[in-house]
Design a protein around this motif. Structure first.
Motif, PDB file in Angstrom:
ATOM      1  N   SER A 160       0.704  -1.305   0.083  1.00  0.00           N
ATOM      2  CA  SER A 160      -0.149   0.017  -0.027  1.00  0.00           C
ATOM      3  C   SER A 160       0.761   1.086  -0.093  1.00  0.00           C
ATOM      4  CB  SER A 160      -0.918  -0.062   1.134  1.00  0.00           C
ATOM      5  OG  SER A 160      -0.285   0.225   2.484  1.00  0.00           O
ATOM      6  N   ARG A 161       2.251   1.094   0.231  1.00  0.00           N
ATOM      7  CA  ARG A 161       2.998   2.233  -0.154  1.00  0.00           C
ATOM      8  C   ARG A 161       3.168   2.543  -1.509  1.00  0.00           C
ATOM      9  NH1 ARG A 161       8.307   0.152   3.353  1.00  0.00           N
ATOM     10  NH2 ARG A 161       7.219  -0.863   5.018  1.00  0.00           N
ATOM     11  N   PHE A 162       3.072   1.527  -2.467  1.00  0.00           N
ATOM     12  CA  PHE A 162       3.392   1.788  -3.751  1.00  0.00           C
ATOM     13  C   PHE A 162       2.211   1.891  -4.732  1.00  0.00           C
ATOM     14  CE2 PHE A 162       6.681  -0.627  -1.776  1.00  0.00           C
ATOM     15  CZ  PHE A 162       7.702   0.348  -1.707  1.00  0.00           C
ATOM     16  N   MET A 163       0.849   1.635  -3.984  1.00  0.00           N
ATOM     17  CA  MET A 163      -0.211   1.625  -4.850  1.00  0.00           C
ATOM     18  C   MET A 163      -1.477   1.392  -3.932  1.00  0.00           C
ATOM     19  SD  MET A 163      -0.202  -2.588  -5.773  1.00  0.00           S
ATOM     20  CE  MET A 163       1.597  -2.595  -5.907  1.00  0.00           C
ATOM     21  N   SER A 164      -2.620   2.037  -4.511  1.00  0.00           N
ATOM     22  CA  SER A 164      -3.941   1.819  -3.442  1.00  0.00           C
ATOM     23  C   SER A 164      -4.363   0.323  -3.667  1.00  0.00           C
ATOM     24  CB  SER A 164      -4.789   2.926  -4.042  1.00  0.00           C
ATOM     25  OG  SER A 164      -5.183   2.725  -5.389  1.00  0.00           O
ATOM     26  N   LEU A 165      -4.747  -0.227  -2.865  1.00  0.00           N
ATOM     27  CA  LEU A 165      -5.434  -1.545  -2.650  1.00  0.00           C
ATOM     28  C   LEU A 165      -6.729  -1.422  -2.629  1.00  0.00           C
ATOM     29  CD1 LEU A 165      -2.995  -3.693  -0.126  1.00  0.00           C
ATOM     30  CD2 LEU A 165      -2.820  -3.582  -2.712  1.00  0.00           C
ATOM     31  N   GLN A 166      -7.394  -2.185  -3.454  1.00  0.00           N
ATOM     32  CA  GLN A 166      -8.909  -1.853  -3.805  1.00  0.00           C
ATOM     33  C   GLN A 166      -9.673  -3.058  -3.684  1.00  0.00           C
ATOM     34  OE1 GLN A 166      -9.963   1.139  -4.558  1.00  0.00           O
ATOM     35  NE2 GLN A 166      -8.193   2.062  -4.736  1.00  0.00           N
ATOM     36  N   PRO A 167     -10.824  -2.991  -3.049  1.00  0.00           N
ATOM     37  CA  PRO A 167     -11.474  -4.496  -2.938  1.00  0.00           C
ATOM     38  C   PRO A 167     -11.626  -5.346  -4.247  1.00  0.00           C
ATOM     39  CG  PRO A 167     -12.773  -2.329  -2.032  1.00  0.00           C
ATOM     40  CD  PRO A 167     -11.512  -1.838  -2.873  1.00  0.00           C
ATOM     41  N   GLY A 168     -11.507  -6.389  -3.783  1.00  0.00           N
ATOM     42  CA  GLY A 168     -11.350  -7.322  -5.155  1.00  0.00           C
ATOM     43  C   GLY A 168      -9.988  -7.569  -5.626  1.00  0.00           C
ATOM     44  N   ASP A 169      -8.890  -6.841  -5.382  1.00  0.00           N
ATOM     45  CA  ASP A 169      -7.615  -7.164  -5.677  1.00  0.00           C
ATOM     46  C   ASP A 169      -7.019  -8.624  -4.794  1.00  0.00           C
ATOM     47  OD1 ASP A 169      -7.513  -4.790  -7.024  1.00  0.00           O
ATOM     48  OD2 ASP A 169      -6.127  -3.764  -5.584  1.00  0.00           O
ATOM     49  N   VAL A 170      -6.117  -9.189  -5.559  1.00  0.00           N
ATOM     50  CA  VAL A 170      -5.789 -10.512  -5.198  1.00  0.00           C
ATOM     51  C   VAL A 170      -4.053 -10.399  -4.644  1.00  0.00           C
ATOM     52  CG1 VAL A 170      -5.371 -12.870  -5.638  1.00  0.00           C
ATOM     53  CG2 VAL A 170      -7.676 -11.823  -6.060  1.00  0.00           C
ATOM     54  N   ILE A 171      -3.640 -10.708  -3.759  1.00  0.00           N
ATOM     55  CA  ILE A 171      -2.437 -10.864  -3.421  1.00  0.00           C
ATOM     56  C   ILE A 171      -2.068 -12.124  -3.230  1.00  0.00           C
ATOM     57  CG2 ILE A 171      -0.561 -10.195  -2.092  1.00  0.00           C
ATOM     58  CD1 ILE A 171      -2.218  -8.052  -0.988  1.00  0.00           C
ATOM     59  N   SER A 172      -0.842 -12.495  -4.265  1.00  0.00           N
ATOM     60  CA  SER A 172      -0.289 -14.199  -4.019  1.00  0.00           C
ATOM     61  C   SER A 172       0.851 -14.065  -3.329  1.00  0.00           C
ATOM     62  CB  SER A 172      -0.411 -14.847  -5.188  1.00  0.00           C
ATOM     63  OG  SER A 172      -0.236 -16.112  -5.432  1.00  0.00           O
ATOM     64  N   THR A 173       0.969 -14.714  -2.291  1.00  0.00           N
ATOM     65  CA  THR A 173       1.894 -14.581  -1.247  1.00  0.00           C
ATOM     66  C   THR A 173       3.362 -15.262  -1.388  1.00  0.00           C
ATOM     67  OG1 THR A 173       0.880 -15.946   0.490  1.00  0.00           O
ATOM     68  CG2 THR A 173       0.176 -13.694   0.166  1.00  0.00           C
ATOM     69  N   GLY A 174       3.324 -16.132  -2.397  1.00  0.00           N
ATOM     70  CA  GLY A 174       4.494 -16.905  -2.412  1.00  0.00           C
ATOM     71  C   GLY A 174       4.608 -18.396  -2.359  1.00  0.00           C
ATOM     72  N   THR A 175       5.579 -19.118  -2.581  1.00  0.00           N
ATOM     73  CA  THR A 175       5.398 -20.699  -2.712  1.00  0.00           C
ATOM     74  C   THR A 175       6.520 -21.385  -1.667  1.00  0.00           C
ATOM     75  OG1 THR A 175       4.785 -22.694  -3.903  1.00  0.00           O
ATOM     76  CG2 THR A 175       6.629 -21.161  -4.683  1.00  0.00           C
ATOM     77  N   PRO A 176       6.039 -22.385  -1.184  1.00  0.00           N
ATOM     78  CA  PRO A 176       7.118 -23.096  -0.478  1.00  0.00           C
ATOM     79  C   PRO A 176       7.960 -24.176  -1.528  1.00  0.00           C
ATOM     80  CG  PRO A 176       5.010 -24.458  -0.313  1.00  0.00           C
ATOM     81  CD  PRO A 176       4.664 -23.048  -1.041  1.00  0.00           C
ATOM     82  N   PRO A 177       9.120 -24.811  -1.148  1.00  0.00           N
ATOM     83  CA  PRO A 177       9.840 -25.749  -1.836  1.00  0.00           C
ATOM     84  C   PRO A 177       9.040 -26.572  -2.696  1.00  0.00           C
ATOM     85  CG  PRO A 177      10.126 -26.176   0.399  1.00  0.00           C
ATOM     86  CD  PRO A 177       9.472 -24.908   0.410  1.00  0.00           C
ATOM     87  N   GLY A 178       9.601 -27.128  -3.626  1.00  0.00           N
ATOM     88  CA  GLY A 178       9.105 -28.263  -4.369  1.00  0.00           C
ATOM     89  C   GLY A 178       8.717 -28.032  -5.629  1.00  0.00           C
ATOM     90  N   VAL A 179       8.948 -26.866  -6.340  1.00  0.00           N
ATOM     91  CA  VAL A 179       8.875 -26.396  -7.529  1.00  0.00           C
ATOM     92  C   VAL A 179       9.556 -27.294  -8.692  1.00  0.00           C
ATOM     93  CG1 VAL A 179       7.877 -24.245  -6.871  1.00  0.00           C
ATOM     94  CG2 VAL A 179      10.250 -24.379  -7.630  1.00  0.00           C
ATOM     95  N   GLY A 180       9.119 -27.291  -9.703  1.00  0.00           N
ATOM     96  CA  GLY A 180       9.536 -28.002 -10.863  1.00  0.00           C
ATOM     97  C   GLY A 180      11.077 -27.782 -10.995  1.00  0.00           C
ATOM     98  N   MET A 181      11.401 -26.317 -11.126  1.00  0.00           N
ATOM     99  CA  MET A 181      12.854 -26.068 -11.377  1.00  0.00           C
ATOM    100  C   MET A 181      13.597 -26.427 -10.410  1.00  0.00           C
ATOM    101  SD  MET A 181      12.483 -21.770 -10.829  1.00  0.00           S
ATOM    102  CE  MET A 181      14.140 -21.586 -11.079  1.00  0.00           C
TER     103      MET A 181
END
Length: 281
Positions: free
Chosen positions: A228-249
């Motif tokens: 929220s320091r860099f953009m306004s957050l609006q109702p309906g926005d989605v934040i995807s917060t990262g993944t644990p280990p085990g990805v294909g790469m």
């Protein structure tokens, strides 16, 4: 509450999952699960409805993305210490921010399309945070007041497009179908601690990711305040917060998705997704 949207693509209607696992039609109360219906007052009104009086919807109906008309789909990279380690990256001193285009959004069980010329399409189970109250310069102490709920996200990623081609990560993250959301939008009262949730992902029955939100570097309140320091957050926005280990790469050698495979993924209390992998035409 566990809220969802059901019906053909572009024609979804709002629904509620009752205690018996049945879909209940909410379209007599709201027109869709979109930003203006995700504030605390509206959610409180929906929670007060006698669910057994709502019309039942066929359980075989397609489930769409759990939020409609998403304004921004914001993602955080390298936000799990153990995932950063498997990729050989250092934990960033500030959150890494990138975007998925909203055209990437699809239902939790829709097909995932491997783009033309892709050799390195990968998977990432992630905790999604849906904003219900607008804000700028949000204090970390107040951040959870801005959350409408949580959901499962599969941050599907094309690693060559993302990391080996010049430019930003975004072009490897935002291909069509690279953002399955849902099945449910789970309200905060049903999530005791978003930083203590098991999360996992399987491909053709083999479990690759088996982690927990406990290893998240930057937690949800901080991320909301930071963004929220860099953009306004609006109702309906989605934040995807990262993944644990085990990805294909991160496999030795790396493993990537191929047409005909099946992904299955989930997060404790937030439901499961199942996607068939197909070649884009």
């Amino acid at each position: 509450m566990k809220l969802l949207r059901v019906g053909p693509p572009g024609q979804e209607k709002p629904a509620l999952l009752d205690r018996e696992g049945k879909y209940r039609d909410l379209s007599g109360h709201i027109d869709d699960l979109v930003g203006n219906h995700l504030n605390a007052s509206q959610l409180k009104s929906l929670a007060a409805i006698a669910t057994d009086e709502l019309p039942e919807i066929d359980g075989d109906t397609r489930i769409g993305p759990c939020v409609g008309h998403v304004g921004k789909f914001i993602c955080i990279g390298l936000n799990y210490s153990d995932h950063a380690a498997e990729t050989g990256a250092e934990v960033p001193s500030e959150p890494v921010i990138f975007n998925k285009w909203t055209s990437a959004i699809c239902g939790p069980n829709d097909d995932v399309k491997i783009p033309r010329d892709s050799q390195k399409t990968d998977w990432e189970v992630e905790l999604g945070v849906v904003i219900g109250k607008a804000g700028r310069y949000i204090d970390e102490a107040d951040a959870m007041d801005h959350v409408a709920g949580f959901c499962v996200v599969n941050d599907v990623s094309e690693r060559e497009f993302q990391l080996e081609r010049c430019g930003s990560w975004d072009k490897g993250k935002g291909c069509d179908t690279f953002g399955p959301l849902g099945p449910w939008l789970v309200t905060p009262d049903e999530v005791a601690d978003p930083h203590d949730l098991g999360m996992w992902l399987e491909v053709d029955g083999k479990r690759y990711q088996d982690g927990t939100t406990r290893t998240m570097v930057y937690q949800v309140p901080f991320l909301i305040s930071y963004l929220s320091r860099f953009m306004s957050l609006q109702p309906g926005d989605v934040i995807s917060t990262g993944t644990p280990p085990g990805v294909g790469m991160g496999q030795q050698p790396p493993v990537y998705l191929k047409p005909g495979q099946q992904m299955r993924l989930g997060i404790d209390g937030l439901g499961e997704q199942r996607q068939r992998v197909v070649a884009d035409e």
